[in-house]
Design a protein around this motif. Structure first.
Motif: not given
Ligand SMILES: [Zn+2]
Length: 453
Positions: A37-38, A77, A135, A277-278
């Motif tokens: 994530d992130t 997300t 998440n 995801d980003h």
């Protein structure tokens, strides 16, 4: 004599045919999708970062195909995972924030029913399907658990998450199940997401050594956002350092996971895909965190693929998270599915990299103005429909997206805008499904993460 020659020739031919067959490795039996994530791509050594955040991944990546220009379909997300899991753009899978309406801010669209997911498809081939998720936006209510036989979800909040070491423990436990057959497993790491509070010995390595209380105060997203809005002085170096410490911790744990997969023999038979995801912004364009823009710090993600038949090396073709679904099908020698907008990257995995002429779309911003972007390498247009604002960047010569050239190359901007318009019309043709009101605990977690009031 003649006959003998023929027999010899035939034997040689059969031998050659068998030889060439045995050279082609059998397709991977299982698939492991690792999503961090992130994680912005440019904070990893394998993407050129100077700080040693990822020694394990940098080494492991030498054995895989590294996609240098991989893009998420959204800067947050839920829509991004929707694309990963369905191979479709946000307008088609619909997982994301609902704009407009009296209930705006609390209700979300789940992934649409009836859209096939990768987990469903692979479960139908007899594979075990599992996911380890951390998440609040990956709660089963959002439709993202569809197709998974086991969905181990802990909706983390700002102060309490399942850390990378526990994620790897849970992963190994899942894999060790006695009658585990071929499988599809998604492993999600949440650590680089706020709050940045890496454990020892990473804590304080780059983010300066300050005590826990001060850290928590600094990390509290809502007052921090307020301070940024008011133009207060922010210690960006500290924030970046603390973020990088989280990456280094995840990197260590991925190294541990990797060695366990190697030792058990799982790795040799699996396709492994690692992505994010980003990304995360640190004042690159006067902002912080993610969800709010479509600049590269938020949508350019790492993508590395390993497995039987994968030729190690760098790949420059622009690719998207929607490509992972068709790529997995292709790599497993399963039939392609009709109607998927992504491309199978299997030819790229084999080392052959034909240039891809295509337009990559990202959208579904979470905060502020709705934004959309279209990228036809190297040009990327970012559009704000409400204000009619258009920006155009040349990612080849201006990777940091500093020089808006929309006025200089309006021909290119207009062409990309027309493609966005067509996409929007397509989106409107898909009926809105019912929104989901998350349960109180999920709402609490989302509030704590600063996503809702
Ligand atoms: Zn995320």
């Amino acid at each position: 004599m003649k006959r003998r020659l023929l027999v010899v020739l035939a034997a040689l031919l059969v031998g050659a045919a068998l030889g060439s067959l045995s050279c082609a490795p059998a397709p991977p039996r299982s698939v492991i999708l690792i999503v961090i994530d992130t994680l912005r791509a440019d904070h990893l050594g394998l993407y050129g970062y100077q700080r040693p955040t990822s020694p394990e991944l940098d080494a492991i990546a030498q054995q895989g195909a590294v996609f240098e220009n991989a893009f998420a379909t959204s800067p947050w997300t839920l829509p991004s995972f929707g694309s990963l899991f369905t191979g479709r753009l946000p307008a088609e899978h619909r997982a994301g924030w609902r704009s407009g309406g009296a209930d705006e801010g609390r209700s979300f669209l789940p992934m649409r029913d009836g859209v096939a997911t990768l987990a469903e498809t692979l479960a139908a081939t007899g594979r075990d399907t599992g996911a380890i998720m951390n998440n609040a936006f990956l709660h089963p209510d959002f439709g993202v658990a569809r197709g998974f036989q086991t969905y181990d979800h802990i909706g983390g909040n700002r102060r309490k998450i399942r850390r990378a070491d526990e994620v790897v423990d849970s992963t190994l436990e899942w894999l060790r199940k006695e009658d585990r057959g071929d499988f599809f497993l998604v492993v999600h790491f949440f650590d680089p997401h706020l709050n940045y509070d890496a454990p020892e010995p990473f804590r304080g390595r780059w983010g300066a050594d300050i005590d826990a209380e001060e850290r928590n105060e600094l990390m509290d997203l809502r007052p921090l956002r307020q301070r940024i809005r008011q133009g207060e002085e922010i210690d960006w170096d500290f924030l970046v350092g603390a973020y990088d410490e989280e990456i280094a911790f995840v990197d260590q744990e991925i190294g541990r996971l990797w060695r366990a997969l190697q030792d058990s023999g799982t790795l040799a038979e699996s396709l492994v895909v690692l992505t994010a995801d980003h990304g995360e912004e640190f004042n690159d364009h006067d902002g912080f965190e993610h969800g709010h823009t479509l600049f590269d710090e938020l949508v350019r993600v790492p993508l590395v693929v390993w497995g039987p038949g994968v030729e190690p090396g760098r790949r420059t073709a622009p690719v998207s998270l929607i490509d992972i679904y068709p790529t997995v099908l292709g790599a497993l020698a399963l039939p392609a599915q009709d109607g998927l907008p992504g491309r199978s990257l299997v030819p790229h995995l084999k080392g052959d990299s034909p240039p891809l002429s295509r337009t990559l779309i990202a959208e579904r911003t979470l905060y502020g103005q709705h934004r959309e972007s279209a990228l036809a390498w190297p040009y990327k247009v970012i559009f704000e429909p409400q204000r009619g604002e258009v920006m155009l960047f040349d990612l080849e010569s201006d990777a940091a997206e500093r020089q808006d050239i929309a006025h200089l190359r309006s021909d290119i901007a207009d062409d990309l805008l027309a493609q966005l318009e067509a996409y929007r019309q397509h989106a409107e043709s898909i009926a809105l499904e019912e929104a989901v009101e998350p349960d109180e605990k999920t709402l609490e977690n989302l509030r704590s993460l600063g996503y809702i009031q």
